[in-house]
Design a protein around this motif. Sequence first.
Motif, PDB file in Angstrom:
ATOM      1  N   ALA A   1       0.839  -1.197   0.000  1.00  0.00           N
ATOM      2  CA  ALA A   1       0.000   0.000   0.000  1.00  0.00           C
ATOM      3  C   ALA A   1       0.880   1.256   0.000  1.00  0.00           C
ATOM      4  O   ALA A   1       0.609   2.221  -0.714  1.00  0.00           O
ATOM      5  N   ARG A   2       1.943   1.215   0.772  1.00  0.00           N
ATOM      6  CA  ARG A   2       2.864   2.358   0.835  1.00  0.00           C
ATOM      7  C   ARG A   2       3.565   2.567  -0.511  1.00  0.00           C
ATOM      8  O   ARG A   2       3.693   3.689  -0.995  1.00  0.00           O
ATOM      9  N   GLU A   3       4.009   1.467  -1.119  1.00  0.00           N
ATOM     10  CA  GLU A   3       4.695   1.553  -2.412  1.00  0.00           C
ATOM     11  C   GLU A   3       3.768   2.100  -3.490  1.00  0.00           C
ATOM     12  O   GLU A   3       4.169   2.932  -4.298  1.00  0.00           O
ATOM     13  N   LEU A   4       2.501   1.655  -3.500  1.00  0.00           N
ATOM     14  CA  LEU A   4       1.537   2.174  -4.481  1.00  0.00           C
ATOM     15  C   LEU A   4       1.344   3.673  -4.320  1.00  0.00           C
ATOM     16  O   LEU A   4       1.299   4.413  -5.294  1.00  0.00           O
ATOM     17  N   LYS A   5       1.237   4.105  -3.077  1.00  0.00           N
ATOM     18  CA  LYS A   5       1.009   5.532  -2.813  1.00  0.00           C
ATOM     19  C   LYS A   5       2.258   6.352  -3.157  1.00  0.00           C
ATOM     20  O   LYS A   5       2.161   7.379  -3.826  1.00  0.00           O
ATOM     21  N   ASP A   6       3.417   5.909  -2.723  1.00  0.00           N
ATOM     22  CA  ASP A   6       4.649   6.672  -2.924  1.00  0.00           C
ATOM     23  C   ASP A   6       5.108   6.708  -4.375  1.00  0.00           C
ATOM     24  O   ASP A   6       5.594   7.728  -4.852  1.00  0.00           O
ATOM     25  N   HIS A   7       4.961   5.591  -5.097  1.00  0.00           N
ATOM     26  CA  HIS A   7       5.528   5.506  -6.440  1.00  0.00           C
ATOM     27  C   HIS A   7       4.510   5.630  -7.567  1.00  0.00           C
ATOM     28  O   HIS A   7       4.863   6.015  -8.670  1.00  0.00           O
ATOM     29  N   SER A   8       3.259   5.299  -7.284  1.00  0.00           N
ATOM     30  CA  SER A   8       2.250   5.332  -8.348  1.00  0.00           C
ATOM     31  C   SER A   8       1.097   6.278  -8.040  1.00  0.00           C
ATOM     32  O   SER A   8       0.154   6.377  -8.811  1.00  0.00           O
ATOM     33  N   SER A   9       1.152   6.946  -6.908  1.00  0.00           N
ATOM     34  CA  SER A   9       0.111   7.895  -6.488  1.00  0.00           C
ATOM     35  C   SER A   9      -1.276   7.265  -6.480  1.00  0.00           C
ATOM     36  O   SER A   9      -2.253   7.890  -6.865  1.00  0.00           O
ATOM     37  N   ILE A  10      -1.347   6.006  -6.045  1.00  0.00           N
ATOM     38  CA  ILE A  10      -2.632   5.311  -5.918  1.00  0.00           C
ATOM     39  C   ILE A  10      -2.943   5.163  -4.443  1.00  0.00           C
ATOM     40  O   ILE A  10      -2.145   4.624  -3.677  1.00  0.00           O
ATOM     41  N   THR A  11      -4.105   5.669  -4.039  1.00  0.00           N
ATOM     42  CA  THR A  11      -4.524   5.625  -2.648  1.00  0.00           C
ATOM     43  C   THR A  11      -5.850   4.894  -2.535  1.00  0.00           C
ATOM     44  O   THR A  11      -6.827   5.268  -3.190  1.00  0.00           O
ATOM     45  N   ILE A  12      -5.890   3.866  -1.706  1.00  0.00           N
ATOM     46  CA  ILE A  12      -7.128   3.129  -1.469  1.00  0.00           C
ATOM     47  C   ILE A  12      -8.011   3.985  -0.569  1.00  0.00           C
ATOM     48  O   ILE A  12      -7.585   4.428   0.498  1.00  0.00           O
TER      49      ILE A  12
END
Length: 80
Positions: free
Chosen positions: A60-71
Amino acid sequence: MKEWDIIFADKTGKLTTLLYCSDEQPTQEEAARFIRAQLLPVVNELDLNDFQDRSVEPTARELKDHSSITITEILEHQKP
């Protein structure tokens, strides 16, 4: 088996929903792994050992930090 709506926002703020099948509601980390597998299959093959066991919810952290995807939400799917 139940169906769950995983709702997330991309870098533009656009909300998207993916349908996830599981008996129990997925955690944020399970949802993040599912999103990554669906949207970023090449990245999904990368090893996250650097983050695992050192960070809560590393995917979840990697998605937010690198792909700007937030659940934003995980809800039980409502059939029309």
